[in-house]
Motif scaffolding. Structure first.
Motif, mmCIF file in Angstrom:
data_model
loop_
_atom_site.group_PDB
_atom_site.id
_atom_site.type_symbol
_atom_site.label_atom_id
_atom_site.label_comp_id
_atom_site.label_asym_id
_atom_site.label_seq_id
_atom_site.Cartn_x
_atom_site.Cartn_y
_atom_site.Cartn_z
ATOM 1 N N TYR A 117 -22.773 -2.060 36.560
ATOM 2 C CA TYR A 117 -21.488 -2.155 35.858
ATOM 3 C C TYR A 117 -20.935 -0.761 35.571
ATOM 4 O O TYR A 117 -19.755 -0.473 35.794
ATOM 5 N N ALA A 118 -21.799 0.109 35.025
ATOM 6 C CA ALA A 118 -21.358 1.459 34.669
ATOM 7 C C ALA A 118 -20.911 2.233 35.915
ATOM 8 O O ALA A 118 -19.902 2.947 35.888
ATOM 9 N N LEU A 119 -21.640 2.100 37.016
ATOM 10 C CA LEU A 119 -21.258 2.771 38.252
ATOM 11 C C LEU A 119 -19.923 2.263 38.777
ATOM 12 O O LEU A 119 -19.091 3.037 39.263
ATOM 13 N N VAL A 159 -16.878 -10.566 37.881
ATOM 14 C CA VAL A 159 -17.375 -10.957 36.555
ATOM 15 C C VAL A 159 -16.209 -10.912 35.571
ATOM 16 O O VAL A 159 -15.174 -10.281 35.834
ATOM 17 N N ALA A 160 -16.382 -11.565 34.440
ATOM 18 C CA ALA A 160 -15.331 -11.585 33.424
ATOM 19 C C ALA A 160 -15.234 -10.220 32.742
ATOM 20 O O ALA A 160 -16.257 -9.598 32.444
ATOM 21 N N GLN A 161 -14.004 -9.783 32.500
ATOM 22 C CA GLN A 161 -13.810 -8.470 31.883
ATOM 23 C C GLN A 161 -14.492 -8.367 30.517
ATOM 24 O O GLN A 161 -15.147 -7.356 30.231
ATOM 25 N N PRO A 162 -14.348 -9.371 29.624
ATOM 26 C CA PRO A 162 -15.019 -9.248 28.315
ATOM 27 C C PRO A 162 -16.533 -9.077 28.445
ATOM 28 O O PRO A 162 -17.141 -8.323 27.690
ATOM 29 N N SER A 163 -17.121 -9.768 29.427
ATOM 30 C CA SER A 163 -18.570 -9.661 29.617
ATOM 31 C C SER A 163 -18.953 -8.245 30.051
ATOM 32 O O SER A 163 -19.927 -7.684 29.533
ATOM 33 N N THR A 216 -8.706 8.353 29.179
ATOM 34 C CA THR A 216 -7.677 9.349 29.483
ATOM 35 C C THR A 216 -6.428 8.626 29.978
ATOM 36 O O THR A 216 -6.478 7.417 30.279
ATOM 37 N N PRO A 217 -5.285 9.325 30.085
ATOM 38 C CA PRO A 217 -4.075 8.677 30.604
ATOM 39 C C PRO A 217 -4.254 8.081 31.999
ATOM 40 O O PRO A 217 -3.567 7.123 32.368
ATOM 41 N N SER A 218 -5.181 8.633 32.784
ATOM 42 C CA SER A 218 -5.383 8.127 34.147
ATOM 43 C C SER A 218 -6.476 7.057 34.218
ATOM 44 O O SER A 218 -6.755 6.525 35.287
ATOM 45 N N GLY A 219 -7.099 6.740 33.075
ATOM 46 C CA GLY A 219 -8.130 5.717 33.053
ATOM 47 C C GLY A 219 -9.421 6.212 32.430
ATOM 48 O O GLY A 219 -9.457 7.281 31.805
ATOM 49 N N LEU A 220 -10.472 5.446 32.587
ATOM 50 C CA LEU A 220 -11.773 5.824 32.041
ATOM 51 C C LEU A 220 -12.466 6.817 32.969
ATOM 52 O O LEU A 220 -12.540 6.598 34.183
ATOM 53 N N VAL A 221 -12.965 7.898 32.398
ATOM 54 C CA VAL A 221 -13.704 8.899 33.175
ATOM 55 C C VAL A 221 -15.039 9.148 32.482
ATOM 56 O O VAL A 221 -15.131 9.105 31.249
ATOM 57 N N PRO A 222 -16.103 9.399 33.256
ATOM 58 C CA PRO A 222 -17.411 9.654 32.646
ATOM 59 C C PRO A 222 -17.401 10.942 31.814
ATOM 60 O O PRO A 222 -16.768 11.928 32.194
ATOM 61 N N VAL A 263 -12.344 -0.891 33.346
ATOM 62 C CA VAL A 263 -13.220 -2.046 33.239
ATOM 63 C C VAL A 263 -12.617 -3.222 34.001
ATOM 64 O O VAL A 263 -13.323 -3.980 34.671
ATOM 65 N N THR A 264 -11.278 -3.353 33.925
ATOM 66 C CA THR A 264 -10.613 -4.474 34.591
ATOM 67 C C THR A 264 -10.849 -4.454 36.091
ATOM 68 O O THR A 264 -11.246 -5.455 36.703
#
Length: 312
Positions: A8-10, A27-31, A51-57, A18-19
């Motif tokens: 999931y994290a990868l 899989v469901a987004q909430p899960s 960030t404005p462009s999305g999730l970054v590690p 996440v979406t």
């Protein structure tokens, strides 16, 4: 923690949200969100920053994800090995190639491998730095790597043959009249070079310095195909492995003197499974180097006119 959480994290890192990651993995987004939060709580760190462009590690997240990828790859290999049998093999094979190596040989070997194991998924990427390839091999990230040199034990490293390097000239270049180009005759030429940390650029510098030549750089590129095509437009000359020359450009290629070669070494991961072992044997069956580079090039050449230039 579970391998599923690692996956999931990868996926979130690759997709940036996440979406999108949830859609890709079905899989469901909430899960998925819950699993990522649970993983962060268990680790006691924040893996992603918004960030404005999305999730970054985060910095810590990147370090974690590198090791998570190793764990996921190992799990996939274990599953593939367990399922192997009766000519059936599923899973993922990760192959890395030093830039410019095996460009013509690898596709044939992979095609044969796919015919033998049609459900096997193969991921291939090129790496410019031989040191980075060595590092990835030592960490167990790769199933098989093709490179010029390594420090692995003989049981892990298998020399397939050699790659011969050739010079690529512009379409009006006077040296196209020669069967083999003396490197010293290129002293006044501008060179199309590769990125500074590239193994190919290291070969070029070493070869020219051995001839007491100091290259004038016309441009730097990241891909061998780009260097060849730019040379074909007269921007400069370049030195590449013979097998890396794209189709349709053979008439612009000449072997060089002194001859320039590098060994091609296949490095397998420890405890190699049936897929990488089969690929190694298929690569052994390929021609290293291509049969008679000079003759192959000569067949692409047209007759010589009175001025010494080749005609098509």
């Amino acid at each position: 923690m579970s391998l599923r959480q690692y996956e999931y994290a990868l996926a979130v890192a690759e997709e940036g949200s996440v979406t999108a990651a949830a859609e890709r993995l079905h899989v469901a987004q909430p899960s998925m969100s819950q699993q990522i939060r649970g993983l962060e709580r268990e680790l006691g760190v924040k893996l992603f920053a918004r960030t404005p462009s999305g999730l970054v590690p985060t910095v810590v997240g990147r370090a974690f994800l590198r090791e998570a990828q190793v764990a996921v790859n190992a799990s996939r290999r274990a599953q593939a090995t367990a399922r192997a049998g009766a000519d059936e093999l599923v899973g993922e094979l990760v192959v890395a190639v030093q830039l410019g190596f095996g460009t013509r040989q690898l596709p044939g070997a992979l095609s044969a491998l796919r015919r033998r194991f049609p459900r096997l998924e193969v991921t291939v990427f090129e790496e410019q730095s031989s040191a980075e390839l060595e590092r990835l091999c030592s960490r167990g990230v790769l199933d098989l790597a093709l490179m010029a040199a390594c420090h692995r034990s003989p049981s892990d490293a298998h020399q397939l043959g050699e790659e011969e390097f050739v010079v690529v000239l512009g379409p009006e270049h006077e040296l196209l009249a020669e069967d083999r180009v003396e490197l010293r005759d290129l002293k006044a030429e501008p060179w199309l070079r590769f990125d500074r940390d590239s193994a190919l650029d290291g070969v070029l510098l070493s070869v020219l310095r051995a001839q007491d030549l100091s290259p004038t750089t016309a441009a730097r590129v990241s891909q061998t195909s780009t260097a060849v095509r730019w040379a074909a437009h007269g921007l400069g000359v370049t030195l590449v492995p013979a097998s890396a020359v794209p189709d349709g450009h053979e008439h612009l290629v000449r072997p060089v003197s002194p001859v320039v070669t590098q060994p091609v070494i296949a490095v397998l991961r420890q405890d190699a499974g049936p897929a990488e072992t089969a690929l190694l044997e298929l690569l052994r069956a390929e021609t290293w180097p291509l049969k008679d580079v000079a003759s192959s090039i000569d067949m692409q050449r047209g007759p010589v006119d009175v001025a010494g230039a080749r005609r098509s």
